[in-house]
Design an enzyme around this catalytic site. Structure first.
Site, PDB file in Angstrom:
ATOM      1  N   GLU A 230      -5.417   2.082   1.912  1.00  0.00           N
ATOM      2  CA  GLU A 230      -5.350   0.890   2.774  1.00  0.00           C
ATOM      3  C   GLU A 230      -5.691   1.251   4.200  1.00  0.00           C
ATOM      4  OE1 GLU A 230      -3.260  -2.077   5.459  1.00  0.00           O
ATOM      5  OE2 GLU A 230      -3.139   0.092   5.377  1.00  0.00           O
TER       6      GLU A 230
ATOM      7  N   ASP B 244       5.550   2.155   7.488  1.00  0.00           N
ATOM      8  CA  ASP B 244       4.180   1.769   7.116  1.00  0.00           C
ATOM      9  C   ASP B 244       3.589   2.777   6.151  1.00  0.00           C
ATOM     10  OD1 ASP B 244       1.638   0.761   7.004  1.00  0.00           O
ATOM     11  OD2 ASP B 244       1.078   1.318   9.039  1.00  0.00           O
TER      12      ASP B 244
ATOM     13  N   HIS C 176       0.844  -1.202   0.000  1.00  0.00           N
ATOM     14  CA  HIS C 176       0.000   0.000   0.000  1.00  0.00           C
ATOM     15  C   HIS C 176       0.875   1.246   0.000  1.00  0.00           C
ATOM     16  CE1 HIS C 176      -0.033   1.402   4.288  1.00  0.00           C
ATOM     17  NE2 HIS C 176       0.039   0.128   4.622  1.00  0.00           N
TER      18      HIS C 176
HETATM   19 ZN    ZN Z   1      -0.674   1.137   8.680  1.00  0.00          ZN
END
Ligand code: ZN
Length: 503
Positions: A317, A284, A272
């Site tokens: 996401e 992330d 993502h």
């Molecule tokens: Zn995340």
């Protein structure tokens, strides 16, 4: 990785994989590869995909976030500029990237939620610690009697029967477990509840979602807060307030296919591209994005693969796996059946990392049941790490990343993960170093998820595994889906025959 859970409890960690040193060393020279994957024994991609190049993509994503409001969240300038970067990089490597646009409901709070006990005694609970609004909770401010709903049972609130005789307008107090939060909330609304409090069945706060806008305000509370509410008994009165609304936004995924390779046996490799609004999202999921992007660039330098490889950079996401779900649900039956497998890479540079391989055998209690073939993907990664003398461990398919829609569509899935909000054990410190008792990523979903906090050993080890698996499956997916395509198959493709006829 998405923070929001849909209601089922996560499982407990299970068995590590560790070979004795001698066996590991022996395997380096004879990777135990399945028939049809012999080519990958001389794999080139792990050498071509360097940590240095991955790092420069991650630095560029950090710069893009720094100059665009500090994040790369869905429907922000940071996302758009990061997407332009990915598209430009892919084009320069010879790909023809495609944007897939979708609309989605974005949920946002205007002010912090409130949970308070107003009788028999007054008690304020602290938002973010004792409780939080469920994402996609509708707005509302309700003060009413609090009524426990079969709250000793794991199935609390999962059936209409649980709400028999429920007083109109009361706040339902239910326990987490068995069915999704959305189902408990809808049952409560159907029974006439004014709001719902779902308390945890294990330690820690509930960071939940009701998926789509609920009919009544919904908050998740800790186990301790739940126990206090239940202890108040029949005199309990509560205030539940959520100040939020849902708005329609649009975003997009980016995909890029290798020019060659069998079109009826496609290997999809995804990460993502969006992050949370709280920070730049470099672990992330700048880390997965950078590794997949660099793998795409380097794969383009190799011979035409037997199987087509599709690199995917998912949007939205973090707001509920929306881009990947839209993509899979938008495929025709034919296109879906042509996808051999899906590989997911979401967080590979966690500061306090572990080498996690998704649980394709479905052995962990918290896993979604993975389609046949997922076990073969898991074994491919495990054998790779074994051969290098590196420990790996299975991790749940817990529904918190983009493999979910693929698994739901019956597509074999797998991938690697360096850990998020889970806690490292003493035993894991022996395998990976780091600090026991701390999160794998202490900066998960915060402003400090920056390039400074990346663990480069993690990026190096996991990205090598990514490159190895992509090259292996580009060559053959036989152990995963029983399909064997060889380079010869392609010699007889209509385009090639066309060339012959012209001469
Ligand atoms: Zn995340």
């Amino acid at each position: 990785m998405s923070s929001r859970r849909t209601g089922r409890s996560p499982g407990t960690p299970a068995g590590r994989r560790l070979l004795a040193g001698g066996a590991a060393a022996a395997l380096v020279f004879g990777l135990g590869l399945a028939p049809g994957t012999a080519h990958a024994a001389e794999s080139q991609l792990p050498t071509l995909v360097t940590t240095e190049n991955i790092r420069s993509h991650m630095e560029n994503l950090q710069t893009i976030a720094d100059y665009n409001g500090g994040n790369r969240a869905s429907a922000t300038p940071g996302y758009d500029v990061a997407a332009k970067y990915v598209i430009d990089q892919l084009r320069r490597a010879g790909y023809k990237p495609v944007k897939h646009t979708f609309e989605y409901d974005s949920w946002a709070q205007n002010s912090p939620a409130v949970l308070a006990q107003t009788a028999p005694e007054e008690r304020e609970f602290t938002v973010g610690e004792d409780f939080d609004a469920m994402s996609y909770s509708t707005g509302g401010d309700v003060t009413a009697p609090g009524v426990a709903v079969n709250a000793d049972s794991a199935e609390s609130g999962c059936s209409a029967d649980d709400f028999a005789g429920f007083p109109e307008g009361a706040v339902a107090v239910v326990r987490r477990g068995t069915c999704p939060f959305s189902e408990k909330t809808q049952n409560a609304a159907d029974a006439g509840a004014g709001a719902i409090v779902i308390f945890n069945n294990e330690a820690g706060p509930i960071n939940g979602t009701v998926g789509t806008e609920s009919a009544i305000p919904a908050v998740g509370a800790t186990q301790e807060a739940g126990a206090e509410l239940l202890a108040a008994g029949e005199a309990l009165e509560l205030r539940v307030a959520v100040d939020a609304q849902v708005t329609t936004r649009s975003s997009y995924n980016i995909t890029a296919d290798t020019k060659g390779g069998a079109r009826d046996n496609v290997v999809v490799v995804g990460a993502h591209l969006d992050g949370v609004a709280e920070g730049p999202g470099i672990n992330d999921n700048g880390s997965g994005t950078a590794a997949v992007l660099e793998t795409a660039k380097q794969l383009a330098k190799l011979d035409t693969p037997n199987n087509k490889v599709r690199f995917a950079f998912w949007g939205t996401e973090e707001e509920g796996l929306i881009g990947s779900t839209e993509y899979v649900e938008g495929l025709s039956e034919r296109d879906r059946s042509r996808i051999a497998l899906y590989l997911n890479f979401d967080m590979i540079g966690s500061p306090n990392y572990a080498r996690f391989v998704y649980d394709g055998r479905g052995e962990l209690p918290g896993s979604q049941v993975p389609p046949s073939g997922s076990a073969a993907i898991q074994k491919t990664f495990e054998d790779y790490f074994d051969a290098r003398g590196l420990v790996s461990e299975p991790t749940e398919f817990n529904g918190r990343s983009d493999y979910s829609a693929f698994i739901a569509a019956g597509i074999p899935a797998g991938g690697l993960f360096s850990g998020g909000d889970g806690i490292k054990t003493e035993e894991q410190v022996e395998y990976y170093g780091g600090t026991a008792g701390e999160q794998y990523d202490p900066y998960y979903h915060t402003a400090d998820d920056t390039i400074e906090h990346i663990n480069w050993d993690s990026v190096e080890e996991l990205s090598d595994g990514i490159a190895f698996a992509v090259e292996t499956f580009a060559d053959s997916t036989l152990p995963v889906n029983g399909v064997l395509r060889t380079h010869q198959d392609q010699e007889f493709s209509p385009e090639r025959l066309g060339d012959h006829w012209l001469r």
